[in-house]
Scaffold this motif. Structure first.
Motif: not given
Lengths: 434, 434
Positions: B210, B212-214, B332, B337
């Motif tokens: 959450i 880094f949006g990975i 994101f 992602l």
């Protein structure tokens, strides 16, 4: 989806920071919000030299922004009460959502503003108004929504905390520490809003309202600054295992809500006692979660902008939703606000630190003890500083158990009238934060 | 409005706490959410003696709850991977929203679960899966939405932190501290999930995603426990101005994302270094906000329930909204992602604390310095403990500047092969948290 159009009113520290963060992190923000957030207009009297503005229209009239039919969300960052109030009310009237960092405006005119916003079905977001970049409004209003909140307390004025930290770490007196804060740009030329506790009282008023579900009642907040704090009391407190911090305290009691800002002794081993310099921290105690703490920069260009932009993202998500299902402005449904009274300071109950300049004789100690015991005030500990004798008097330091302010006022009058006691009794409230 | 109907699956510590908080704070919750939240069914193998259940139907089959057409929201609190996964996927399939405290489930099967939830337009909320009652998911996902997050680090396993605190404060060895934790009920009979860092790695995986949006990538997290930590290293670290904490660290670098759980030296004067006992704390550093910290109880009956109930209130508000405007599960938008790689531990870069049992001679020190300098490893400080000589060897303690793990591995092989060096080199990573 087409971008949401934002108008920024005020391009000072926070306005400039907001513009810069929106620009620099545009991609990251769009990855989160899906819709892009576009600054469509800026109202400013002068251009912030820290901003590079290429193609955003600029006006010097804030009402051009709030009356601009293209603008979806007005960001109010001009500060102050009067123009800001008119600007925000006009924006609401025009059906625009509002994001503001203005604690004074919310604390003083929030009830009026939220009532109008609810009538018009728009959102007024104010995360940036308390503790800068720390998402404390969101934490209390949403993150702890399962709790009955018992108390909220915080270091919510960075200038004051910087001054206290200087006094504590370097043994400086208040006036020297204030000069240092002014030299570093942490304090204004007229520092009264910060050092008299008014700024902290604005923020505490907001925190209390969302914690307990009561209307905003700034006029009922008790406010005491740090201007009279003596460095020796910081030293004595340290010897007793305490630090002195300037706290906002909002507490639910059986009799009503305590709402007070003042210097406070807190145990040195508490995390919040170690929050130093210009940093802010807020503790929230809920019946389910226990004590929690939120720490970060309470002011500054981009730290405060962080909260403004988070509010913008929230508004972008919520603006298309049914107003009935939005997070209520003051955390509780407007119809469910409670009218439990805010207590006068005389009815508030705390422990106390007392410093009495007294003759070093068993007789005086006995008289002091008698005065306190007659009023039902229990003494937790006594420390006499024989080595710091002055004019035949030595500082006698007492810690008491909890007692109402009214009883303590009465005791202090009696103490000051004792023959063996010189001058005023110094009194500082004590919180254990358990 | 009619109440939202919730089915609780699992009535252990967190399930029991959730039931009790929903019941005790029903009025406070309804004042906030407008709609009442009603527990319409419970699935449990046995009744938690801490709950007084009068008129809620109870079944021992969790699938009765997820297939109950009356239930709007399923609360999954049974733990584990297998049954929990099936239960959650079935609930989603049935169009129900889900609230879960299950970090293992989210870390390992979250990508699958969220994909399915998005297809079905339902919400899966998981605030309680990381750091108990601290609203850290909400803080990162919403409160800091304006930031590009640089790093997240945290004390996210209370059992491990309790053991380290015992070792630090009382000079105990790991095994004695573990026994104490077991006696107090803080550690399981089989403590491996906690002391090997697996539990922390689950939580860190979620935080990194959450921040880094990975996608969730638990299998790429590097995990090291505290079982090999020696109390003397805690002592030496203290002498150097550091404390040792078991941290999860997720960091964005130019090469990729670092995702690692291990014992870490951190400066003693950092707030997080003073988070003791079973308490949790998470630091989040964003480009706009700077460093922030969130502190509270990371486990426990009602602390975790606090997060579950906050999620329920959020779901009640969001369930009627357009799924496109909801907060995305992983902060994101699913389509946004990023596939930036998670680095192997060999490519991670930190400073190091090294303890070498070495002959107390200038020759050995020169050899050690040569080995490090040949690999470009700069020494920040060296401390030799002459008084702690054993078999002609004394502990030599070094702090290095930042270097990749691969280079450090290579250096350690060379150091261990030196004639004047005995046994293994102890290596602990160092983070300044600036």
């Amino acid at each position: 989806m087409k971008p949401v159009k934002v108008g920024i009113c005020g391009l000072g520290t926070v306005g400039g920071g907001t513009f810069n963060v929106l620009k620099r992190n545009a991609q990251e923000i769009t990855r989160r919000a899906e819709r892009a957030i576009e600054v469509a207009q800026i109202a400013a009297r002068s251009i912030n030299p820290q901003c590079v503005i290429t193609d955003t229209p600029i006006t010097d009239d804030v009402f051009e922004v709030v009356n601009n039919p293209e603008i979806d969300i007005v960001v109010e960052l001009i500060g102050g009460y009067t123009l800001a109030r008119e600007l925000v009310l006009t924006a609401i009237e025009n059906g625009k959502h509002v994001v503001t960092a203005n604690k004074a405006l919310i604390a003083v005119y929030g009830n009026e503003i939220f009532t109008k916003a609810e009538q018009k079905g728009v959102i007024v977001a104010f995360e940036a108004s308390v503790a800068g970049g720390i998402p404390i409004i969101k934490a209390i209003r949403e993150g702890l929504a399962g709790n009955r909140i018992n108390w909220v307390t915080g270091i919510i004025n960075g200038t004051g905390n910087f001054i206290l930290t200087e006094m504590t770490d370097k043994g400086r007196e208040f006036s020297a520490a204030l000069q240092e804060a002014q030299a570093l740009g942490y304090a204004e030329a007229d520092p009264s809003f910060d050092v008299e506790g008014i700024d902290a009282a604005h923020k505490l008023t907001i925190l209390a309202s969302i914690a307990f579900g009561i209307p905003l009642q700034f006029d009922k907040a008790y406010t005491e600054g740090i201007t009279n704090l003596a460095s020796e009391d910081i030293r004595y407190a340290e010897a007793l295992g305490y630090r002195i911090k300037h706290l906002g305290v909002a507490k639910r009691t059986a009799k009503g809500i305590e709402l007070r800002v003042h210097s406070t002794l807190i145990p040195s081993d508490k995390l919040i006692a170690n929050v130093n310099g210009v940093m802010n921290a807020v503790m929230v105690n809920g019946d389910a979660v226990g004590s929690t703490l939120y720490y970060g920069a309470g002011a500054g260009m981009e730290a405060t902008a962080s909260a403004v932009v988070a509010d913008l993202v929230d508004v972008v998500r919520a603006m298309t939703s049914d107003p009935e299902n939005r997070v209520p402005h003051l955390a509780f449904q407007p119809s469910a606000l409670s009218h439990v009274p805010v207590l006068s300071i005389e009815d508030c109950e705390t422990a106390y630190y007392l410093r009495i300049q007294a003759e070093d004789s068993p007789g005086v100690l006995a008289q002091v003890a008698t005065i306190l015991s007659k009023r039902g005030i229990n003494i937790e500990s006594i420390m006499q500083k024989e080595l710091e004798e002055m004019n035949g008097k030595v500082p006698m330091i007492l810690l008491t158990h909890n007692v109402t302010e009214a009883k303590m006022n009465d005791a202090i009058i009696a103490l000051e009238s004792l023959e063996g006691v010189e001058g005023k009794v110094t009194r500082i409230r004590v919180e254990q934060l358990n």
